[in-house]
Write an enzyme that holds these catalytic residues in place. Structure first.
Site, PDB file in Angstrom:
ATOM      1  N   VAL A   1       1.603   6.458  -8.272  1.00  0.00           N
ATOM      2  CA  VAL A   1       1.024   5.178  -8.318  1.00  0.00           C
ATOM      3  C   VAL A   1       2.225   4.117  -8.094  1.00  0.00           C
ATOM      4  CG1 VAL A   1       1.011   4.462 -10.633  1.00  0.00           C
ATOM      5  CG2 VAL A   1      -0.637   3.412  -8.807  1.00  0.00           C
ATOM      6  N   TYR A   2       3.485   4.561  -8.261  1.00  0.00           N
ATOM      7  CA  TYR A   2       4.539   3.640  -8.397  1.00  0.00           C
ATOM      8  C   TYR A   2       4.955   3.226  -6.865  1.00  0.00           C
ATOM      9  CZ  TYR A   2       5.723   4.923 -12.955  1.00  0.00           C
ATOM     10  OH  TYR A   2       5.682   5.129 -14.508  1.00  0.00           O
ATOM     11  N   SER A   3       4.719   1.853  -6.569  1.00  0.00           N
ATOM     12  CA  SER A   3       4.899   1.395  -5.251  1.00  0.00           C
ATOM     13  C   SER A   3       4.145   2.241  -4.212  1.00  0.00           C
ATOM     14  CB  SER A   3       6.386   1.546  -4.601  1.00  0.00           C
ATOM     15  OG  SER A   3       6.799   0.544  -5.509  1.00  0.00           O
ATOM     16  N   MET A   4       2.706   2.663  -4.736  1.00  0.00           N
ATOM     17  CA  MET A   4       1.881   3.604  -3.792  1.00  0.00           C
ATOM     18  C   MET A   4       2.544   4.778  -3.169  1.00  0.00           C
ATOM     19  SD  MET A   4      -0.750   2.235  -4.825  1.00  0.00           S
ATOM     20  CE  MET A   4      -1.950   3.081  -3.623  1.00  0.00           C
TER      21      MET A   4
ATOM     22  N   LYS B   1       3.226  11.697 -12.207  1.00  0.00           N
ATOM     23  CA  LYS B   1       1.940  11.357 -12.915  1.00  0.00           C
ATOM     24  C   LYS B   1       0.869  11.283 -11.778  1.00  0.00           C
ATOM     25  CE  LYS B   1       4.540   8.560 -15.925  1.00  0.00           C
ATOM     26  NZ  LYS B   1       5.599   8.183 -14.919  1.00  0.00           N
TER      27      LYS B   1
END
Length: 326
Positions: free
Chosen positions: A60-63, A88
């Site tokens: 999910v970090y910066s998609m 993750k």
């Protein structure tokens, strides 16, 4: 650099882990202070030069762009057999049904997407980002076990949950002969110590590695109380985590500053040294947007606090409302 085993495994990890939430495309993420690829690569390269072999990111970090940036940099700068990559799964990656969570469908889909973005055949540690209240833990643990058996991850870990939930997951895995979690990535630092009540003792008893996130409380432990940064002004998540307890937290931050001045070292050395001496902490996850952030963090490994200094730092703490999970 110091290296330790990751909990009750044979895996060697550096005593500090580089968190990669700081890398990505700001337009695709809630945090507008993240670094683009051009400015991220020198930090990743410097981390490797300093001996850091443990890197933590998330789908999910910066998609997904954090994984892409990290994967390309490690391919260019590192020997894959020596480095440890963690990513993750859980948070929402697309709208509509099955866009988030820890169902078998989501896990099997997201691991393949993460591997493609990272440009690797496997990750070393696959972490559930949060507890999924809408999926039976048995379904999640069996799916994670199958990911391990398929060779797509070497180990599995968890992040940010109640101790009873973590214990339940460990029990379900043991009962069914499935792969157990080897690590817990939780919210833990000098101004947020609620994990000491149940999670830390549980991890110590079960020989689980603890890799705390936000070890510097989003930088609050490293600067004057009145000093601001782009992140402190725009990061709504860190405001949610710490603003409600700012009066009490300020006393702790002032003690960090006082001890750092007495010792003649940067405040980051004191805050990290305290964390590194708390069992069973294995490798705090440090974020960095400047080369100096990395160099200062590594310097903390040479600082050893006395029992009196540890008590001095801890004494002003007051109970906090639980943040990081529900």
């Amino acid at each position: 650099m110091e290296y330790v085993k990751l909990g009750n495994t044979g895996l060697d990890v550096s005593r500090l882990c580089l968190g990669c939430m700081s890398f990505g495309v700001a337009e695709r993420w809630i945090h507008k202070w993240v670094l683009d690829e051009e400015h991220s690569r020198p930090i990743i390269k410097k981390a490797l030069e300093l001996g850091i072999n443990f890197f933590d990111t998330a789908n999910v970090y910066s998609m997904g762009t954090s994984e892409e940036i990290l994967g390309r940099a490690l391919k260019d700068y590192a020997n894959r057999d020596e480095i440890v990559i963690a990513t993750k799964v859980h948070q929402r990656m697309h709208e509509g049904p099955n866009g988030a969570g820890l169902s078998r469908k989501a896990i099997m889909s997201e691991i393949d997407k993460s591997l493609k973005r990272l440009g690797t055949d496997y990750v070393d540690l696959y972490i559930i980002h949060r507890w999924d209240y809408n999926t039976p833990i048995e379904e999640t643990m069996e799916a994670l076990h199958d990911v391990v058996k398929a060779g797509k991850t070497r180990y599995i870990g968890a992040s940010s949950m109640a101790a009873w939930q973590f214990q339940k997951a460990l029990h379900v895995a043991e009962k069914n002969g499935w792969t157990r979690f080897v690590s817990m990535q939780n919210h833990y630092n000098l101004i947020y110590r609620e994990e000491e009540r149940e999670m830390m003792p549980l991890c110590k008893e079960e020989k689980i590695a603890v890799t705390p996130y936000s070890p510097l409380a989003s930088g609050r432990l490293t600067r004057d109380w009145s000093e601001t940064t782009l992140r402190s002004e725009t990061d709504e998540v860190q405001k949610m985590k710490y603003d409600k307890t700012s009066d009490a937290d300020r006393l702790v931050v002032e003690r960090v500053a006082s001890l750092a001045e007495k010792r003649g070292v940067p405040r980051i050395h004191i805050a990290l040294a305290w964390l590194l001496q708390k069992e069973p902490v294995t490798a705090p996850i440090i974020g960095a947007t400047k080369i100096s952030h990395l160099e200062d963090a590594v310097g903390a490994l040479s600082v050893k606090l006395t029992p009196e200094e540890m008590a001095f730092l801890e004494e002003p703490y007051v109970p906090h409302q639980i943040v990081g999970f529900r």
